[in-house]
Write a protein that holds these residues in place. Structure first.
Motif, PDB file in Angstrom:
ATOM      1  N   MET A  95      -4.736  72.709   8.506  1.00  0.00           N
ATOM      2  CA  MET A  95      -4.590  72.941   6.998  1.00  0.00           C
ATOM      3  C   MET A  95      -3.374  73.906   6.875  1.00  0.00           C
ATOM      4  O   MET A  95      -3.207  74.806   7.980  1.00  0.00           O
ATOM      5  N   SER A  96      -2.480  73.736   5.752  1.00  0.00           N
ATOM      6  CA  SER A  96      -1.278  74.639   5.815  1.00  0.00           C
ATOM      7  C   SER A  96      -1.031  74.931   4.322  1.00  0.00           C
ATOM      8  O   SER A  96      -1.846  74.156   3.499  1.00  0.00           O
ATOM      9  N   GLY A  97      -0.262  75.880   4.201  1.00  0.00           N
ATOM     10  CA  GLY A  97       0.096  76.415   2.700  1.00  0.00           C
ATOM     11  C   GLY A  97       1.204  75.395   1.944  1.00  0.00           C
ATOM     12  O   GLY A  97       1.983  75.060   2.821  1.00  0.00           O
ATOM     13  N   LEU A  98       1.108  74.948   0.804  1.00  0.00           N
ATOM     14  CA  LEU A  98       2.202  74.314   0.337  1.00  0.00           C
ATOM     15  C   LEU A  98       3.221  75.084  -0.385  1.00  0.00           C
ATOM     16  O   LEU A  98       3.107  76.610  -0.669  1.00  0.00           O
ATOM     17  N   GLU A  99       4.389  74.632  -0.593  1.00  0.00           N
ATOM     18  CA  GLU A  99       5.656  75.534  -1.019  1.00  0.00           C
ATOM     19  C   GLU A  99       5.682  75.122  -2.393  1.00  0.00           C
ATOM     20  O   GLU A  99       5.877  73.714  -2.598  1.00  0.00           O
ATOM     21  N   GLY A 109       9.241  58.462   8.639  1.00  0.00           N
ATOM     22  CA  GLY A 109       8.726  59.753   8.512  1.00  0.00           C
ATOM     23  C   GLY A 109       8.271  60.507   9.619  1.00  0.00           C
ATOM     24  O   GLY A 109       7.667  59.877  10.418  1.00  0.00           O
ATOM     25  N   ARG A 110       8.305  61.777   9.417  1.00  0.00           N
ATOM     26  CA  ARG A 110       7.742  62.653  10.494  1.00  0.00           C
ATOM     27  C   ARG A 110       6.962  63.837   9.686  1.00  0.00           C
ATOM     28  O   ARG A 110       7.329  64.389   8.261  1.00  0.00           O
ATOM     29  N   ALA A 111       5.796  64.514  10.495  1.00  0.00           N
ATOM     30  CA  ALA A 111       5.158  65.506   9.892  1.00  0.00           C
ATOM     31  C   ALA A 111       6.334  66.732   9.833  1.00  0.00           C
ATOM     32  O   ALA A 111       6.800  66.899  10.706  1.00  0.00           O
ATOM     33  N   ALA A 112       6.019  67.474   8.910  1.00  0.00           N
ATOM     34  CA  ALA A 112       7.050  68.638   8.773  1.00  0.00           C
ATOM     35  C   ALA A 112       6.331  69.986   8.328  1.00  0.00           C
ATOM     36  O   ALA A 112       5.276  69.605   7.580  1.00  0.00           O
ATOM     37  N   ASP A 113       6.724  70.963   8.431  1.00  0.00           N
ATOM     38  CA  ASP A 113       6.363  72.263   7.831  1.00  0.00           C
ATOM     39  C   ASP A 113       6.621  72.287   6.494  1.00  0.00           C
ATOM     40  O   ASP A 113       7.829  71.836   6.156  1.00  0.00           O
ATOM     41  N   ASN A 146      -0.645  66.425   6.198  1.00  0.00           N
ATOM     42  CA  ASN A 146       0.763  66.682   6.664  1.00  0.00           C
ATOM     43  C   ASN A 146       1.599  66.473   5.465  1.00  0.00           C
ATOM     44  O   ASN A 146       1.395  65.468   4.543  1.00  0.00           O
ATOM     45  N   VAL A 147       3.031  67.368   5.307  1.00  0.00           N
ATOM     46  CA  VAL A 147       3.811  67.002   4.619  1.00  0.00           C
ATOM     47  C   VAL A 147       4.454  65.642   5.472  1.00  0.00           C
ATOM     48  O   VAL A 147       4.812  66.182   6.680  1.00  0.00           O
ATOM     49  N   LEU A 148       5.052  64.877   4.617  1.00  0.00           N
ATOM     50  CA  LEU A 148       5.990  63.947   5.590  1.00  0.00           C
ATOM     51  C   LEU A 148       7.250  63.749   5.019  1.00  0.00           C
ATOM     52  O   LEU A 148       7.639  64.140   3.856  1.00  0.00           O
ATOM     53  N   ALA A 203      10.618  71.975   1.819  1.00  0.00           N
ATOM     54  CA  ALA A 203      11.052  72.225   0.590  1.00  0.00           C
ATOM     55  C   ALA A 203      12.504  72.367   0.559  1.00  0.00           C
ATOM     56  O   ALA A 203      13.181  72.315  -0.328  1.00  0.00           O
ATOM     57  N   ALA A 204      12.936  72.682   1.829  1.00  0.00           N
ATOM     58  CA  ALA A 204      14.547  72.906   2.008  1.00  0.00           C
ATOM     59  C   ALA A 204      15.069  71.827   2.772  1.00  0.00           C
ATOM     60  O   ALA A 204      16.371  71.941   2.864  1.00  0.00           O
TER      61      ALA A 204
END
Length: 166
Positions: free
Chosen positions: A1-5, A33-37, A123-125, A42-43
């Motif tokens: 689990m991670s935080g959203l931007e 696609g790849r999983a990303a932070d 994950n964010v893709l 966001a950037a």
């Protein structure tokens, strides 16, 4: 689990009801696609980011975010909705004159992305878009294989001559 931007003004995004990231990526024609932070995603600039399904108004919503989604035509939206068999909304704060109004409509219809926060599952893709440019003005002519086939057939017939047994 991670935080959203959070995001919003200065971006364009599609909100797709009750579909997976894979469904949305396939409908948009995105590959590799790849999983990303979330911060990197966001950037990402000219890339397309697909967030995991998030709870929102009337169901869960998968958000596809990217500059290339700006100015998506109504016909393209109808096609995406038909392909996915669900509701698809475009929120385009890039092309609109009034970004706060776009955010207000997004919050009323699905999710206000400027308020994203806290942990999420999945994950964010991140997808690297490839711009193939506009289609050619003229139809691309492909060479006919028929002349090649006929030359092969006639050449073969010529080499098989009837035998003269006299």
């Amino acid at each position: 689990m991670s935080g959203l931007e959070p995001f919003g003004p200065g971006s364009a995004w599609l909100a797709v009801r009750d579909r997976t990231q894979a469904d949305v990526a396939e409908a948009l024609g995105l590959t590799d696609g790849r999983a990303a932070d979330p911060g990197d995603a966001a950037a990402a600039g000219t890339r397309t980011v697909i967030l995991p399904p998030l709870p929102g108004v009337g169901g869960s919503w998968t958000l596809a975010v990217g500059d290339r989604l700006a100015r998506t035509s109504p016909r393209r939206l109808e096609t995406l909705a038909a392909m996915l068999g669900t509701e698809v909304q475009l929120h385009d704060a890039l092309a609109a004159d009034d970004a706060p109004e776009v955010l207000r409509r997004a919050a009323a219809g699905s999710i206000d992305p400027s308020t994203l926060a806290g942990p999420y599952r999945g994950n964010v893709l991140l997808f690297h878009d490839v711009d193939e440019g506009p289609p050619p003005r003229e139809q691309v002519k492909t060479p006919s294989r028929t002349p090649w086939l006929w030359t092969r057939l006639t050449r073969r017939r010529a080499t098989i001559a009837p035998r003269d047994d006299t």
